[in-house]
Design an enzyme around this catalytic site. Structure first.
Site, PDB file in Angstrom:
ATOM      1  N   GLY A  10      -2.703  -0.863   5.579  1.00 16.60           N
ATOM      2  CA  GLY A  10      -3.267  -2.097   5.106  1.00 16.60           C
ATOM      3  C   GLY A  10      -4.496  -2.132   6.167  1.00 16.60           C
ATOM      4  O   GLY A  10      -4.455  -2.095   7.358  1.00 16.60           O
ATOM      5  N   GLU A 103       2.696   1.099  11.666  1.00 10.08           N
ATOM      6  CA  GLU A 103       4.015   1.705  11.750  1.00 10.08           C
ATOM      7  C   GLU A 103       3.867   3.141  10.776  1.00 10.08           C
ATOM      8  O   GLU A 103       4.305   4.202  11.217  1.00 10.08           O
ATOM      9  CB  GLU A 103       5.089   0.606  11.263  1.00 10.08           C
ATOM     10  CG  GLU A 103       6.521   0.945  11.052  1.00 10.08           C
ATOM     11  CD  GLU A 103       7.155   0.262   9.913  1.00 10.08           C
ATOM     12  OE1 GLU A 103       6.442  -0.747   9.310  1.00 10.08           O
ATOM     13  OE2 GLU A 103       8.333   0.514   9.664  1.00 10.08           O
ATOM     14  N   THR A 125      -2.284  -3.792  13.241  1.00 11.22           N
ATOM     15  CA  THR A 125      -1.527  -4.219  12.072  1.00 11.22           C
ATOM     16  C   THR A 125      -1.773  -6.015  12.322  1.00 11.22           C
ATOM     17  O   THR A 125      -1.520  -6.594  13.309  1.00 11.22           O
ATOM     18  CB  THR A 125       0.013  -3.970  11.810  1.00 11.22           C
ATOM     19  OG1 THR A 125       0.315  -4.888  11.075  1.00 11.22           O
ATOM     20  CG2 THR A 125       0.632  -4.008  13.112  1.00 11.22           C
ATOM     21  N   ASP A 127       0.404  -7.754  11.181  1.00  9.57           N
ATOM     22  CA  ASP A 127       1.731  -8.484  11.224  1.00  9.57           C
ATOM     23  C   ASP A 127       2.347  -8.376  12.922  1.00  9.57           C
ATOM     24  O   ASP A 127       3.207  -9.134  13.235  1.00  9.57           O
ATOM     25  CB  ASP A 127       2.618  -7.360  10.653  1.00  9.57           C
ATOM     26  CG  ASP A 127       2.275  -7.245   9.073  1.00  9.57           C
ATOM     27  OD1 ASP A 127       1.742  -8.330   8.697  1.00  9.57           O
ATOM     28  OD2 ASP A 127       2.842  -6.416   8.663  1.00  9.57           O
ATOM     29  N   MET A 169       1.437 -13.783   5.286  1.00  8.15           N
ATOM     30  CA  MET A 169       1.986 -12.388   5.382  1.00  8.15           C
ATOM     31  C   MET A 169       2.606 -12.238   6.567  1.00  8.15           C
ATOM     32  O   MET A 169       3.045 -12.907   7.273  1.00  8.15           O
ATOM     33  CB  MET A 169       0.729 -11.408   5.201  1.00  8.15           C
ATOM     34  CG  MET A 169       0.024 -11.126   3.914  1.00  8.15           C
ATOM     35  SD  MET A 169      -1.184  -9.846   4.057  1.00  8.15           S
ATOM     36  CE  MET A 169      -1.697  -9.588   2.327  1.00  8.15           C
ATOM     37  N   ARG A 171       5.237  -9.458   6.329  1.00 10.93           N
ATOM     38  CA  ARG A 171       6.069  -8.322   5.887  1.00 10.93           C
ATOM     39  C   ARG A 171       7.534  -8.920   6.686  1.00 10.93           C
ATOM     40  O   ARG A 171       7.847  -9.830   6.167  1.00 10.93           O
ATOM     41  CB  ARG A 171       5.858  -6.986   6.397  1.00 10.93           C
ATOM     42  CG  ARG A 171       6.283  -6.057   5.013  1.00 10.93           C
ATOM     43  CD  ARG A 171       6.258  -4.624   5.319  1.00 10.93           C
ATOM     44  NE  ARG A 171       4.873  -3.960   5.582  1.00 10.93           N
ATOM     45  CZ  ARG A 171       4.476  -3.361   4.367  1.00 10.93           C
ATOM     46  NH1 ARG A 171       4.802  -3.421   3.297  1.00 10.93           N
ATOM     47  NH2 ARG A 171       3.127  -2.687   4.704  1.00 10.93           N
ATOM     48  N   GLU A 221       5.869 -14.420   3.963  1.00 10.95           N
ATOM     49  CA  GLU A 221       6.510 -13.752   2.775  1.00 10.95           C
ATOM     50  C   GLU A 221       7.653 -13.035   2.707  1.00 10.95           C
ATOM     51  O   GLU A 221       8.282 -13.024   1.584  1.00 10.95           O
ATOM     52  CB  GLU A 221       5.293 -12.777   2.449  1.00 10.95           C
ATOM     53  CG  GLU A 221       5.129 -11.711   3.310  1.00 10.95           C
ATOM     54  CD  GLU A 221       4.175 -10.616   3.199  1.00 10.95           C
ATOM     55  OE1 GLU A 221       3.431 -10.652   2.020  1.00 10.95           O
ATOM     56  OE2 GLU A 221       3.975  -9.641   3.790  1.00 10.95           O
ATOM     57  N   ARG A 269       3.181 -28.320  -3.624  1.00 12.81           N
ATOM     58  CA  ARG A 269       2.515 -27.153  -4.338  1.00 12.81           C
ATOM     59  C   ARG A 269       2.438 -26.087  -3.248  1.00 12.81           C
ATOM     60  O   ARG A 269       2.500 -26.152  -1.991  1.00 12.81           O
ATOM     61  CB  ARG A 269       1.061 -27.698  -4.394  1.00 12.81           C
ATOM     62  CG  ARG A 269       0.702 -28.810  -5.537  1.00 12.81           C
ATOM     63  CD  ARG A 269       0.506 -28.238  -6.737  1.00 12.81           C
ATOM     64  NE  ARG A 269       0.259 -29.425  -7.751  1.00 12.81           N
ATOM     65  CZ  ARG A 269      -0.933 -29.698  -7.976  1.00 12.81           C
ATOM     66  NH1 ARG A 269      -1.946 -29.043  -7.456  1.00 12.81           N
ATOM     67  NH2 ARG A 269      -1.288 -30.827  -8.652  1.00 12.81           N
ATOM     68  N   GLN A 277      -6.301 -13.362   5.029  1.00 10.58           N
ATOM     69  CA  GLN A 277      -6.063 -13.136   6.284  1.00 10.58           C
ATOM     70  C   GLN A 277      -6.212 -11.814   6.922  1.00 10.58           C
ATOM     71  O   GLN A 277      -6.183 -11.347   8.071  1.00 10.58           O
ATOM     72  CB  GLN A 277      -4.411 -13.175   6.470  1.00 10.58           C
ATOM     73  CG  GLN A 277      -3.587 -14.684   5.855  1.00 10.58           C
ATOM     74  CD  GLN A 277      -2.327 -14.691   5.633  1.00 10.58           C
ATOM     75  OE1 GLN A 277      -1.563 -14.686   6.307  1.00 10.58           O
ATOM     76  NE2 GLN A 277      -1.926 -14.072   4.156  1.00 10.58           N
TER      77      GLN A 277
HETATM   78  O1  F6P Z   1       1.116  -4.778   6.765  1.00  9.57           O
HETATM   79  C1  F6P Z   1       0.159  -5.667   6.545  1.00  9.57           C
HETATM   80  C2  F6P Z   1       0.263  -6.332   5.374  1.00  9.57           C
HETATM   81  O2  F6P Z   1      -0.880  -7.054   5.124  1.00  9.57           O
HETATM   82  C3  F6P Z   1       1.409  -7.152   5.120  1.00  9.57           C
HETATM   83  O3  F6P Z   1       1.690  -8.049   6.006  1.00  9.57           O
HETATM   84  C4  F6P Z   1       1.668  -7.200   3.786  1.00  9.57           C
HETATM   85  O4  F6P Z   1       2.971  -7.326   3.538  1.00  9.57           O
HETATM   86  C5  F6P Z   1       1.167  -5.886   3.257  1.00  9.57           C
HETATM   87  O5  F6P Z   1       0.304  -5.572   4.405  1.00  9.57           O
HETATM   88  C6  F6P Z   1       0.282  -6.234   1.976  1.00  9.57           C
HETATM   89  O6  F6P Z   1       0.045  -4.943   1.603  1.00  9.57           O
HETATM   90  P1  F6P Z   1      -1.065  -4.560   0.324  1.00  9.57           P
HETATM   91  O7  F6P Z   1      -2.237  -5.135   0.719  1.00  9.57           O
HETATM   92  O8  F6P Z   1      -0.831  -3.018   0.340  1.00  9.57           O
HETATM   93  O9  F6P Z   1      -0.540  -5.341  -0.730  1.00  9.57           O
END
Ligand code: F6P
Length: 345
Positions: A10, A103, A125, A127, A169, A171, A221, A269, A277
């Site tokens: 990503g 990773e 990342t 994350d 986000m 993960r 998420e 909501r 992000q």
């Molecule tokens: O690892 C970075 C990240 O943005 C995560 O926070 C998220 O779950 C994932 O990538 C989303 O990936 P994609 O843009 O491939 O759906």
């Protein structure tokens, strides 16, 4: 020496700052030439290149995304992926690779390094879940974007006496939720590491309505309700797996808002921040960190320290074995979560 550079996984703010620093330092100090590989590991796998030199790097420091493109291609999914990469590197006259990724991308780099490919890694990342480094670049930008969103949501939630649930986000790691939730003064922060109790969430929502404030619940998420402990009830956008075996998370915000409304009778909501992000200009901190990683990566190539990853330790940039840097996910500890809990309700 000819050096290939790629960005995988990503995208995240600061990738261009790393590319710029690697190229500047490589050209000026080490007399390197560069080849840009497009779209992550797909580039060396399929021989997709682009020119990369100081000219191509002008003006890219504050730009989000990556001038090289990215993908989640996994060469180890192909029987002859490694041979194809070796053949393309040889064809391009590339003797060393700088792989910038999280990773998954660095996991591939680790395996390639074990197979004798000359590669150094730079961790990225939003994350912030790589164990080897105190921070990854991109994280600070994501936290700032989420914090600004929370600040804005406070005023509209108060005007309408609504609950606003903000899905961020991260993960399987709750870092973005934790940092933005604390910085934005959220009423509750829900993270994947600590399954939540819906009764407790609703009790905090009710308490918050007793004051002038309206509740803002920040949910990561990957967060799961306590009754589904073990992650079996993680909310998915769909069940398809990517090339690294990851599912697409998302939807917990809507699910939670629906449950809060049903149980408390208060309008609730959900706002999903999603790729906002990851987009746009990096913060000054991320530009600084990404630049220092890039400078150090160029030096690591010059020193022949392959199989290493750049990492931030305190204020120093150090080199670690790639295998060490990606060995485990860095997750939010109970102690760190407890700091946020003081402000719940
Ligand atoms: O690892 C970075 C990240 O943005 C995560 O926070 C998220 O779950 C994932 O990538 C989303 O990936 P994609 O843009 O491939 O759906």
């Amino acid at each position: 020496m000819r050096v290939g550079v790629l960005t995988g996984g990503g995208d995240c703010p600061g990738l261009n700052a790393v590319i710029r620093a690697v190229v500047r330092k490589g050209v000026h100090t080490h007399d390197f030439e560069f080849v840009g590989y497009r779209d992550g590991w797909k580039g060396p796998l399929e021989g997709l290149t682009m020119p990369l030199g100081i000219e191509q790097c002008r003006g890219i420091l504050p730009r989000g995304g990556t001038i090289l493109g990215s993908s989640r291609t996994n060469p180890f999914k192909l029987d002859d992926g490694v041979e194809q990469i070796r053949a393309n590197l040889e064809k391009d006259g590339v003797e060393a690779l700088v792989a910038i990724g999280g990773e998954d991308t660095l996991g591939v780099a680790t395996k390639l390094a074990d197979l004798g490919v000359s590669v150094v890694g730079v961790p990225k990342t939003i994350d912030n879940d790589l164990s080897g480094t105190d921070f990854t670049f991109g994280f600070d930008t994501a936290v700032n974007i989420a914090t600004e969103a929370i600040d804005r949501l406070h005023t509209t939630a108060e005007s309408h006496h609504r609950v606003l649930v903000v899905e961020v986000m991260g993960r399987h790691a709750g870092w973005i939720a934790l940092h933005s939730g604390i910085a934005g003064g959220a009423s509750m922060v829900l993270i994947p590491e600590q399954p939540f109790d819906i009764e407790e969430v609703c009790a905090h929502v009710e308490t918050r309505f007793k004051s002038q404030y309206a509740p803002i619940v920040v949910v990561s998420e990957g967060a799961v309700p306590r009754e589904a402990e073990g992650g079996s009830d993680v909310t998915l956008l769909n069940s398809e797996l990517d090339a690294f075996g990851h599912v697409r998370l998302g939807g917990i915000g809507d699910r939670l808002a629906g449950e809060i409304e049903r149980r408390t009778g208060k309008e609730a909501r959900a706002v999903v921040l999603g790729h906002i992000q990851r987009g746009g200009t990096p913060t000054a901190f991320d530009r600084w960190l990404a630049t220092r990683f890039g400078l150090q990566a160029a030096d690591a190539v010059a020193d022949g320290e392959f199989g290493t990853m750049m990492a931030l330790r305190g204020t120093d940039i150090v080199r670690l074995p790639l295998s060490e840097g990606t060995a485990e996910l860095k997750l939010v500890s109970e102690r760190e979560y407890a700091e946020a809990q003081v402000f719940f309700g």
